[in-house]
Write an enzyme that holds these catalytic residues in place. Structure first.
Site, PDB file in Angstrom:
ATOM      1  N   ASP A 125      48.909 -30.645  14.531  1.00  0.00           N
ATOM      2  CA  ASP A 125      48.101 -31.580  13.743  1.00  0.00           C
ATOM      3  C   ASP A 125      47.836 -32.833  14.580  1.00  0.00           C
ATOM      4  O   ASP A 125      48.725 -33.355  15.260  1.00  0.00           O
ATOM      5  CB  ASP A 125      48.852 -31.948  12.453  1.00  0.00           C
ATOM      6  CG  ASP A 125      47.926 -32.590  11.426  1.00  0.00           C
ATOM      7  OD1 ASP A 125      47.676 -31.959  10.382  1.00  0.00           O
ATOM      8  OD2 ASP A 125      47.473 -33.735  11.667  1.00  0.00           O
ATOM      9  N   ILE A 126      46.618 -33.319  14.503  1.00  0.00           N
ATOM     10  CA  ILE A 126      46.204 -34.470  15.311  1.00  0.00           C
ATOM     11  C   ILE A 126      46.866 -35.774  14.827  1.00  0.00           C
ATOM     12  O   ILE A 126      46.952 -36.741  15.587  1.00  0.00           O
ATOM     13  CB  ILE A 126      44.657 -34.581  15.287  1.00  0.00           C
ATOM     14  CG1 ILE A 126      44.134 -35.312  16.501  1.00  0.00           C
ATOM     15  CG2 ILE A 126      44.163 -35.188  13.995  1.00  0.00           C
ATOM     16  CD1 ILE A 126      42.624 -35.202  16.663  1.00  0.00           C
TER      17      ILE A 126
ATOM     18  N   ASN B  44      47.727 -27.764   0.768  1.00  0.00           N
ATOM     19  CA  ASN B  44      46.940 -28.545  -0.183  1.00  0.00           C
ATOM     20  C   ASN B  44      45.737 -27.701  -0.611  1.00  0.00           C
ATOM     21  O   ASN B  44      45.057 -27.106   0.230  1.00  0.00           O
ATOM     22  CB  ASN B  44      46.486 -29.856   0.465  1.00  0.00           C
ATOM     23  CG  ASN B  44      47.657 -30.752   0.811  1.00  0.00           C
ATOM     24  OD1 ASN B  44      48.641 -30.831   0.076  1.00  0.00           O
ATOM     25  ND2 ASN B  44      47.589 -31.433   1.954  1.00  0.00           N
TER      26      ASN B  44
ATOM     27  N   GLY C 205      44.924 -33.540  -1.918  1.00  0.00           N
ATOM     28  CA  GLY C 205      44.941 -34.051  -0.551  1.00  0.00           C
ATOM     29  C   GLY C 205      44.242 -33.160   0.448  1.00  0.00           C
ATOM     30  O   GLY C 205      44.229 -33.470   1.649  1.00  0.00           O
ATOM     31  N   GLN C 206      43.647 -32.039   0.003  1.00  0.00           N
ATOM     32  CA  GLN C 206      42.933 -31.197   0.965  1.00  0.00           C
ATOM     33  C   GLN C 206      41.704 -31.941   1.473  1.00  0.00           C
ATOM     34  O   GLN C 206      40.888 -32.419   0.683  1.00  0.00           O
ATOM     35  CB  GLN C 206      42.512 -29.852   0.332  1.00  0.00           C
ATOM     36  CG  GLN C 206      41.894 -28.914   1.368  1.00  0.00           C
ATOM     37  CD  GLN C 206      41.542 -27.530   0.814  1.00  0.00           C
ATOM     38  OE1 GLN C 206      41.649 -27.277  -0.392  1.00  0.00           O
ATOM     39  NE2 GLN C 206      41.118 -26.647   1.701  1.00  0.00           N
ATOM     40  N   SER C 207      41.605 -32.056   2.790  1.00  0.00           N
ATOM     41  CA  SER C 207      40.467 -32.759   3.388  1.00  0.00           C
ATOM     42  C   SER C 207      39.643 -31.851   4.296  1.00  0.00           C
ATOM     43  O   SER C 207      38.502 -32.173   4.621  1.00  0.00           O
ATOM     44  CB  SER C 207      40.961 -33.977   4.185  1.00  0.00           C
ATOM     45  OG  SER C 207      41.833 -33.571   5.215  1.00  0.00           O
TER      46      SER C 207
ATOM     47  N   HIS D 258      44.500 -23.841   5.454  1.00  0.00           N
ATOM     48  CA  HIS D 258      45.494 -24.065   6.514  1.00  0.00           C
ATOM     49  C   HIS D 258      46.848 -24.312   5.895  1.00  0.00           C
ATOM     50  O   HIS D 258      46.951 -24.978   4.860  1.00  0.00           O
ATOM     51  CB  HIS D 258      45.091 -25.240   7.416  1.00  0.00           C
ATOM     52  CG  HIS D 258      44.707 -26.472   6.657  1.00  0.00           C
ATOM     53  ND1 HIS D 258      43.474 -26.609   6.044  1.00  0.00           N
ATOM     54  CD2 HIS D 258      45.384 -27.613   6.380  1.00  0.00           C
ATOM     55  CE1 HIS D 258      43.408 -27.775   5.435  1.00  0.00           C
ATOM     56  NE2 HIS D 258      44.566 -28.412   5.618  1.00  0.00           N
ATOM     57  N   LEU D 259      47.876 -23.793   6.554  1.00  0.00           N
ATOM     58  CA  LEU D 259      49.246 -24.073   6.162  1.00  0.00           C
ATOM     59  C   LEU D 259      49.775 -25.165   7.078  1.00  0.00           C
ATOM     60  O   LEU D 259      49.647 -25.064   8.306  1.00  0.00           O
ATOM     61  CB  LEU D 259      50.118 -22.818   6.297  1.00  0.00           C
ATOM     62  CG  LEU D 259      50.222 -21.938   5.049  1.00  0.00           C
ATOM     63  CD1 LEU D 259      48.867 -21.381   4.679  1.00  0.00           C
ATOM     64  CD2 LEU D 259      51.235 -20.829   5.255  1.00  0.00           C
ATOM     65  N   HIS D 260      50.359 -26.192   6.497  1.00  0.00           N
ATOM     66  CA  HIS D 260      51.067 -27.200   7.280  1.00  0.00           C
ATOM     67  C   HIS D 260      52.504 -26.707   7.479  1.00  0.00           C
ATOM     68  O   HIS D 260      53.205 -26.431   6.487  1.00  0.00           O
ATOM     69  CB  HIS D 260      51.142 -28.530   6.531  1.00  0.00           C
ATOM     70  CG  HIS D 260      49.825 -29.197   6.260  1.00  0.00           C
ATOM     71  ND1 HIS D 260      49.354 -30.263   7.012  1.00  0.00           N
ATOM     72  CD2 HIS D 260      48.890 -28.977   5.305  1.00  0.00           C
ATOM     73  CE1 HIS D 260      48.193 -30.662   6.515  1.00  0.00           C
ATOM     74  NE2 HIS D 260      47.884 -29.907   5.489  1.00  0.00           N
TER      75      HIS D 260
HETATM   76  P1  AMP Z   1      44.571 -31.401   4.590  1.00  0.00           P
HETATM   77  O1  AMP Z   1      44.482 -32.859   4.257  1.00  0.00           O
HETATM   78  O2  AMP Z   1      45.663 -30.655   3.874  1.00  0.00           O
HETATM   79  O3  AMP Z   1      43.217 -30.714   4.443  1.00  0.00           O
HETATM   80  O4  AMP Z   1      44.967 -31.319   6.119  1.00  0.00           O
HETATM   81  C1  AMP Z   1      44.062 -31.513   7.152  1.00  0.00           C
HETATM   82  C2  AMP Z   1      44.864 -31.856   8.364  1.00  0.00           C
HETATM   83  O5  AMP Z   1      44.046 -31.663   9.492  1.00  0.00           O
HETATM   84  C3  AMP Z   1      45.354 -33.308   8.402  1.00  0.00           C
HETATM   85  O6  AMP Z   1      46.772 -33.342   8.461  1.00  0.00           O
HETATM   86  C4  AMP Z   1      44.707 -33.872   9.665  1.00  0.00           C
HETATM   87  O7  AMP Z   1      45.545 -34.753  10.355  1.00  0.00           O
HETATM   88  C5  AMP Z   1      44.423 -32.597  10.462  1.00  0.00           C
HETATM   89  N1  AMP Z   1      43.342 -32.673  11.430  1.00  0.00           N
HETATM   90  C6  AMP Z   1      42.116 -33.219  11.248  1.00  0.00           C
HETATM   91  N2  AMP Z   1      41.366 -33.043  12.357  1.00  0.00           N
HETATM   92  C7  AMP Z   1      42.137 -32.351  13.243  1.00  0.00           C
HETATM   93  C8  AMP Z   1      41.926 -31.878  14.566  1.00  0.00           C
HETATM   94  N3  AMP Z   1      40.758 -32.045  15.219  1.00  0.00           N
HETATM   95  N4  AMP Z   1      42.943 -31.222  15.187  1.00  0.00           N
HETATM   96  C9  AMP Z   1      44.125 -31.065  14.555  1.00  0.00           C
HETATM   97  N5  AMP Z   1      44.377 -31.482  13.307  1.00  0.00           N
HETATM   98  C10 AMP Z   1      43.394 -32.126  12.657  1.00  0.00           C
END
Ligand code: AMP
Length: 114
Positions: A31-32, A87, A93-95, A100-102
């Site tokens: 994760d970035i 999420n 909190g899904q963005s 994706h699984l964290h």
């Molecule tokens: P969510 O909020 O559950 O949808 O998680 C999205 C995740 O993607 C967040 O934890 C961000 O930090 C991560 N993220 C966004 N852009 C990137 C990227 N280019 N590379 C890796 N992780 C990313």
């Protein structure tokens, strides 16, 4: 592949990422903006917008995604001590709307989560 999808871009290699593991079905990358000492995201190569859609469309792939997330945790030295978060929906909190699984670990976590 969905145009404009961030994680489709990671899967295709168009968007650079720190990839830690790959299978025929999934890609795992850091994760970035990590929320823990270990924070890896595991995504299916195929685009599915969220976990509910994925399990409806392809439950077998959902199972592979979970199995590959566990493998990623083990690969990070977190066997038996990691948290998986998925999420589902903006309200939670899904963005990024490519499921994706964290995989989180390397520190204690509160329960219940905030
Ligand atoms: P969510 O909020 O559950 O949808 O998680 C999205 C995740 O993607 C967040 O934890 C961000 O930090 C991560 N993220 C966004 N852009 C990137 C990227 N280019 N590379 C890796 N992780 C990313």
């Amino acid at each position: 592949m969905v145009d404009g999808c961030l994680f489709c871009g990671v899967v295709s290699g168009d968007i650079p990422a720190d990839v830690v593991a790959e299978t025929d079905f999934t890609v795992a990358f850091r994760d970035i903006a990590p929320k823990a000492p270990v924070h890896v995201l595991v995504v299916p190569r195929e685009h599915h917008s969220d976990l509910a859609t994925l399990t409806d469309d392809d439950p077998q792939l959902a199972g592979r995604l979970v199995a590959d997330a566990v493998a990623a945790a083990r690969g990070e030295g977190l066997d038996g001590r990691f948290r998986l978060v998925v999420n589902t929906g903006a309200e939670t909190g899904q963005s990024v709307f490519h499921v994706h699984l964290h995989v989180l670990g390397g520190r204690p976590f509160a329960w219940p989560p905030g």
